[in-house]
Motif scaffolding. Sequence first.
Motif, PDB file in Angstrom:
ATOM      1  N   VAL A 481      12.674 -34.043  -0.036  1.00 51.18           N
ATOM      2  CA  VAL A 481      12.224 -33.234  -1.168  1.00 51.18           C
ATOM      3  C   VAL A 481      11.115 -32.315  -0.666  1.00 51.18           C
ATOM      4  CG1 VAL A 481      11.252 -33.265  -3.486  1.00 51.18           C
ATOM      5  CG2 VAL A 481      12.773 -35.117  -2.745  1.00 51.18           C
ATOM      6  N   ASP A 482      11.414 -31.032  -0.586  1.00 47.37           N
ATOM      7  CA  ASP A 482      10.427 -30.071  -0.095  1.00 47.37           C
ATOM      8  C   ASP A 482       9.702 -29.459  -1.290  1.00 47.37           C
ATOM      9  OD1 ASP A 482       8.911 -28.444   1.434  1.00 47.37           O
ATOM     10  OD2 ASP A 482      10.484 -27.006   1.898  1.00 47.37           O
ATOM     11  N   SER A 483       8.667 -30.144  -1.725  1.00 48.00           N
ATOM     12  CA  SER A 483       7.915 -29.705  -2.892  1.00 48.00           C
ATOM     13  C   SER A 483       6.497 -29.323  -2.477  1.00 48.00           C
ATOM     14  CB  SER A 483       7.858 -30.827  -3.941  1.00 48.00           C
ATOM     15  OG  SER A 483       6.895 -30.556  -4.938  1.00 48.00           O
ATOM     16  N   ASN A 518      21.295 -40.043  -7.296  1.00 44.43           N
ATOM     17  CA  ASN A 518      21.181 -41.395  -6.747  1.00 44.43           C
ATOM     18  C   ASN A 518      21.341 -41.418  -5.229  1.00 44.43           C
ATOM     19  OD1 ASN A 518      20.815 -42.592  -9.295  1.00 44.43           O
ATOM     20  ND2 ASN A 518      23.029 -42.568  -9.657  1.00 44.43           N
ATOM     21  N   ALA A 519      20.613 -40.499  -4.582  1.00 43.52           N
ATOM     22  CA  ALA A 519      20.658 -40.463  -3.121  1.00 43.52           C
ATOM     23  C   ALA A 519      20.198 -41.808  -2.571  1.00 43.52           C
ATOM     24  CB  ALA A 519      19.775 -39.332  -2.600  1.00 43.52           C
ATOM     25  N   ALA A 520      20.993 -42.357  -1.664  1.00 40.66           N
ATOM     26  CA  ALA A 520      20.715 -43.694  -1.137  1.00 40.66           C
ATOM     27  C   ALA A 520      20.140 -43.600   0.267  1.00 40.66           C
ATOM     28  CB  ALA A 520      21.989 -44.533  -1.127  1.00 40.66           C
ATOM     29  N   ALA A 521      19.292 -44.560   0.579  1.00 41.30           N
ATOM     30  CA  ALA A 521      18.734 -44.687   1.917  1.00 41.30           C
ATOM     31  C   ALA A 521      19.500 -45.771   2.658  1.00 41.30           C
ATOM     32  CB  ALA A 521      17.256 -45.036   1.827  1.00 41.30           C
ATOM     33  N   PRO A 522      19.317 -45.885   3.963  1.00 39.73           N
ATOM     34  CA  PRO A 522      19.996 -46.953   4.709  1.00 39.73           C
ATOM     35  C   PRO A 522      19.664 -48.333   4.161  1.00 39.73           C
ATOM     36  CG  PRO A 522      19.053 -45.327   6.206  1.00 39.73           C
ATOM     37  CD  PRO A 522      18.567 -44.981   4.827  1.00 39.73           C
ATOM     38  N   ALA A 523      20.469 -49.300   4.518  1.00 33.05           N
ATOM     39  CA  ALA A 523      20.308 -50.653   3.995  1.00 33.05           C
ATOM     40  C   ALA A 523      19.014 -51.306   4.455  1.00 33.05           C
ATOM     41  CB  ALA A 523      21.505 -51.512   4.419  1.00 33.05           C
ATOM     42  N   THR A 524      18.377 -50.739   5.455  1.00 28.95           N
ATOM     43  CA  THR A 524      17.124 -51.326   5.961  1.00 28.95           C
ATOM     44  C   THR A 524      15.911 -50.913   5.137  1.00 28.95           C
ATOM     45  OG1 THR A 524      16.975 -49.473   7.510  1.00 28.95           O
ATOM     46  CG2 THR A 524      17.973 -51.512   8.318  1.00 28.95           C
ATOM     47  N   TYR A 525      16.137 -50.243   3.993  1.00 28.82           N
ATOM     48  CA  TYR A 525      15.031 -49.789   3.150  1.00 28.82           C
ATOM     49  C   TYR A 525      15.208 -50.315   1.731  1.00 28.82           C
ATOM     50  CZ  TYR A 525      13.460 -46.494   6.726  1.00 28.82           C
ATOM     51  OH  TYR A 525      12.987 -45.932   7.870  1.00 28.82           O
ATOM     52  N   LEU A 526      14.081 -50.563   1.072  1.00 33.87           N
ATOM     53  CA  LEU A 526      14.041 -50.901  -0.342  1.00 33.87           C
ATOM     54  C   LEU A 526      13.294 -49.802  -1.067  1.00 33.87           C
ATOM     55  CD1 LEU A 526      13.042 -54.689  -0.139  1.00 33.87           C
ATOM     56  CD2 LEU A 526      15.323 -53.764  -0.561  1.00 33.87           C
ATOM     57  N   GLY A 527      13.781 -49.412  -2.264  1.00 37.30           N
ATOM     58  CA  GLY A 527      13.149 -48.282  -2.933  1.00 37.30           C
ATOM     59  C   GLY A 527      13.080 -48.420  -4.433  1.00 37.30           C
ATOM     60  N   THR A 528      12.296 -47.533  -5.018  1.00 39.00           N
ATOM     61  CA  THR A 528      12.193 -47.425  -6.464  1.00 39.00           C
ATOM     62  C   THR A 528      11.830 -45.992  -6.807  1.00 39.00           C
ATOM     63  OG1 THR A 528      11.187 -48.422  -8.434  1.00 39.00           O
ATOM     64  CG2 THR A 528       9.742 -47.984  -6.571  1.00 39.00           C
ATOM     65  N   GLY A 531       7.561 -40.784 -10.709  1.00 43.72           N
ATOM     66  CA  GLY A 531       7.519 -39.443 -11.270  1.00 43.72           C
ATOM     67  C   GLY A 531       6.862 -38.458 -10.309  1.00 43.72           C
ATOM     68  N   LEU A 532       7.440 -37.249 -10.229  1.00 47.66           N
ATOM     69  CA  LEU A 532       6.880 -36.194  -9.381  1.00 47.66           C
ATOM     70  C   LEU A 532       6.289 -35.068 -10.226  1.00 47.66           C
ATOM     71  CD1 LEU A 532       6.412 -34.900  -6.615  1.00 47.66           C
ATOM     72  CD2 LEU A 532       8.722 -33.900  -6.801  1.00 47.66           C
ATOM     73  N   LEU A 533       7.071 -34.555 -11.189  1.00 44.64           N
ATOM     74  CA  LEU A 533       6.615 -33.470 -12.042  1.00 44.64           C
ATOM     75  C   LEU A 533       6.736 -33.884 -13.502  1.00 44.64           C
ATOM     76  CD1 LEU A 533       8.309 -30.408 -10.283  1.00 44.64           C
ATOM     77  CD2 LEU A 533       5.978 -31.265  -9.983  1.00 44.64           C
ATOM     78  N   ARG A 534       5.867 -33.346 -14.358  1.00 47.45           N
ATOM     79  CA  ARG A 534       5.878 -33.636 -15.782  1.00 47.45           C
ATOM     80  C   ARG A 534       6.042 -32.337 -16.557  1.00 47.45           C
ATOM     81  NH1 ARG A 534       1.133 -38.106 -17.012  1.00 47.45           N
ATOM     82  NH2 ARG A 534       2.015 -39.809 -15.762  1.00 47.45           N
ATOM     83  N   GLN A 535       6.771 -32.427 -17.681  1.00 47.83           N
ATOM     84  CA  GLN A 535       6.981 -31.263 -18.539  1.00 47.83           C
ATOM     85  C   GLN A 535       6.704 -31.646 -19.988  1.00 47.83           C
ATOM     86  OE1 GLN A 535      11.019 -30.195 -17.781  1.00 47.83           O
ATOM     87  NE2 GLN A 535      10.576 -29.223 -15.800  1.00 47.83           N
ATOM     88  N   GLY A 536       6.224 -30.659 -20.762  1.00 49.22           N
ATOM     89  CA  GLY A 536       5.936 -30.908 -22.171  1.00 49.22           C
ATOM     90  C   GLY A 536       7.189 -31.154 -22.989  1.00 49.22           C
ATOM     91  N   LEU A 537       7.000 -31.683 -24.230  1.00 55.38           N
ATOM     92  CA  LEU A 537       8.130 -32.056 -25.073  1.00 55.38           C
ATOM     93  C   LEU A 537       8.313 -31.141 -26.273  1.00 55.38           C
ATOM     94  CD1 LEU A 537       7.701 -35.936 -25.093  1.00 55.38           C
ATOM     95  CD2 LEU A 537       9.148 -34.532 -23.619  1.00 55.38           C
ATOM     96  N   PRO A 563       5.482 -40.029 -24.971  1.00 57.96           N
ATOM     97  CA  PRO A 563       6.324 -39.994 -23.768  1.00 57.96           C
ATOM     98  C   PRO A 563       6.298 -38.616 -23.114  1.00 57.96           C
ATOM     99  CG  PRO A 563       7.671 -39.894 -25.734  1.00 57.96           C
ATOM    100  CD  PRO A 563       6.272 -40.161 -26.205  1.00 57.96           C
ATOM    101  N   VAL A 564       6.611 -38.584 -21.837  1.00 58.86           N
ATOM    102  CA  VAL A 564       6.578 -37.352 -21.054  1.00 58.86           C
ATOM    103  C   VAL A 564       7.874 -37.235 -20.264  1.00 58.86           C
ATOM    104  CG1 VAL A 564       5.385 -36.125 -19.198  1.00 58.86           C
ATOM    105  CG2 VAL A 564       4.065 -37.419 -20.865  1.00 58.86           C
ATOM    106  N   ASN A 565       8.457 -36.034 -20.254  1.00 63.66           N
ATOM    107  CA  ASN A 565       9.621 -35.781 -19.410  1.00 63.66           C
ATOM    108  C   ASN A 565       9.189 -35.713 -17.951  1.00 63.66           C
ATOM    109  OD1 ASN A 565      11.563 -35.691 -21.405  1.00 63.66           O
ATOM    110  ND2 ASN A 565      11.307 -33.496 -21.767  1.00 63.66           N
ATOM    111  N   GLU A 566       9.865 -36.433 -17.090  1.00 63.80           N
ATOM    112  CA  GLU A 566       9.482 -36.488 -15.685  1.00 63.80           C
ATOM    113  C   GLU A 566      10.659 -36.134 -14.784  1.00 63.80           C
ATOM    114  OE1 GLU A 566       5.964 -39.772 -15.192  1.00 63.80           O
ATOM    115  OE2 GLU A 566       8.040 -40.501 -15.217  1.00 63.80           O
ATOM    116  N   GLN A 567      10.330 -35.422 -13.708  1.00 63.61           N
ATOM    117  CA  GLN A 567      11.263 -35.248 -12.605  1.00 63.61           C
ATOM    118  C   GLN A 567      10.921 -36.302 -11.567  1.00 63.61           C
ATOM    119  OE1 GLN A 567      11.216 -31.427 -10.677  1.00 63.61           O
ATOM    120  NE2 GLN A 567      12.219 -32.229  -8.840  1.00 63.61           N
ATOM    121  N   LYS A 568      11.857 -37.179 -11.250  1.00 60.27           N
ATOM    122  CA  LYS A 568      11.568 -38.344 -10.425  1.00 60.27           C
ATOM    123  C   LYS A 568      12.024 -38.167  -8.981  1.00 60.27           C
ATOM    124  CE  LYS A 568      11.578 -41.837 -14.101  1.00 60.27           C
ATOM    125  NZ  LYS A 568      10.195 -42.283 -13.832  1.00 60.27           N
TER     126      LYS A 568
END
Length: 579
Positions: A481-483, A518-528, A531-537, A563-568
């Motif tokens: 993610v190039d942010s 749902n981009a997946a990482a190799p099996a040797t990683y665990l992830g969750t 939130g990266l960006l937030r937007q108004g409602l 609640p807040v809309n999030e880009q994850k």
Amino acid sequence: MTVTYNETQNQDSDTAPSGWLANLTVADALFVVVFVLAGALRLINLEAIPLAPAEAQNAVSAWQLWQPETAAQATATSSAYVSLTGLLMPVLGADDVIARLIPALAGLGLVLIPWLMRRWLGGIGALVAGVLLAVSPTLAVASRTADGSMLALLAGGLLLVAWLRYQEEGEKRWLVAAAIALALGLTSSPLFYGLLLTLGLAYLAQAKLGPPIFYREQVGEEDEVVYLPAPTSWPERVDWRNAAAVFAATLLGLSTLFFWYLPGLGLTANLPATWLGQISFQGDLLFWVEPILALGRYELILLLFGAVAIAWSTWQGRPFPTFFIYWFTGILLLIFIQRGNLDNVLLLTLPGYLLIGLFVQEIWSIPAPNLRWLVATLVFILGLVAYINLNYYSRIATGDVTNQTNLWRAVVLMVIALATIIYLSRFDAVMAWQGAMAGLLPLLLLFTWGTSWWLSHHAANDPRERWVRQGTDDLTVFSTVDSPVLRWYMRDFVQYETGATLPDDPEQDVLITAAEGNAAAPATYLGTSFGLLRQGLGAQEAEYQGDFFATMRWWFFHESSMPVNEQKINVWLRTDLAR
């Protein structure tokens, strides 16, 4: 008339005709420059290095004071730090900068101690001592550390200034200032108890062995003038009561977040016990000399000029330098009985650099020919070229051990400089000393500034540095993610990389991928997901603002359940690290 003892105290510009502007000197203007440089060293990029575990403990304790469910869990080592930082966090926010701001300001205040003592140090001596305190690597890194060490040193310096001013002027305000400084020190750090002990021992040694700092003249037989200790002017009972009241209020205020968090008194009560617990005679010889090795690694000026200044002061036998020698010796003894405690190195800097300032003032105040500036230029150039050659040799030595040209060139240049000084001293020793000092001191200051900047801004979490006990490590991170947001907040991770896709066989500690798809990482990683960006409602936000109690909670406590809309993004951790 025979004078058995005489000590001329340097007078500052307080006797100028009128107005504070008329009292300003060139030394005062230069001190402003020194103060700005010290501020740059201490305040720029305070968040550049992550908080070490001990720093985080103090910072969390200050933050927890404003969290009702966790206020009782404060476990900091400095109640003054927690109270002062706790006042800032609700107003300025809770981040790494605010966590380190109070120690940084205390370190900046310590640089002003020589200026407050210029009556005794002299203009040149105060300026030199201020510069040395400003560029000291150990003081710089301690000023950027979230604890109470710099508060302790500042309190010790202010206590010394208040005592000297009260002894000389007898004004009540200095007694009150001493009470405030003492209360600040007793709530700041275990380091202050060592400072207070050694300062008290120096005072007793001065009183018993002399020579006295404050004296009165007595004319004896054959017009002999003898300088005796001046009678101590003890404060009146009402002055003691006022000072005691100020001391108690300051002590309680700094211990309890100014009477809001009473359990903070326990943190203050633990400080002397912690200091006593540092007394130890166990450990091997290397463990005992660790503070001395750290002194040689970071405080080269103190090691070189300090030894010369101590020899000069012992020979001269003057009151004020002798007091600093007593103080310095007491700290060395403390280092011996508290084996391996690196914090005691910080204590050596205050009397050491004040003594060097006195030494420079004394030497430079002796008239000498202007040829000293030519000697200074020669010493500076030869020393700079020698340093460059030593630097170059240290880089090529590992690849080509037999090539010692640069090493011998540096040795020859240093021998030439030393021989020149010795030769000129046969004609005018003062000129040679002043020239050598004026040439060598700027060179050492440049080297010390570089060491100070490196240690405080880049290496404060590198355990290969002798000063660092434990630091927070940088992660190896790869992001698809190039942010701009990620680039900004990952800027201090030197091992942060980006790319369009993950490597075929990634080995980084952390991977970052977009949550969409749902981009997946190799099996040797665990992830969750995070939130990266937030937007108004929009309309939902307007509906929420209609809730009176929700609005009040937002206005006064900045708490919201809307609640807040999030880009994850997905953050993946390598499984071997997770275990």
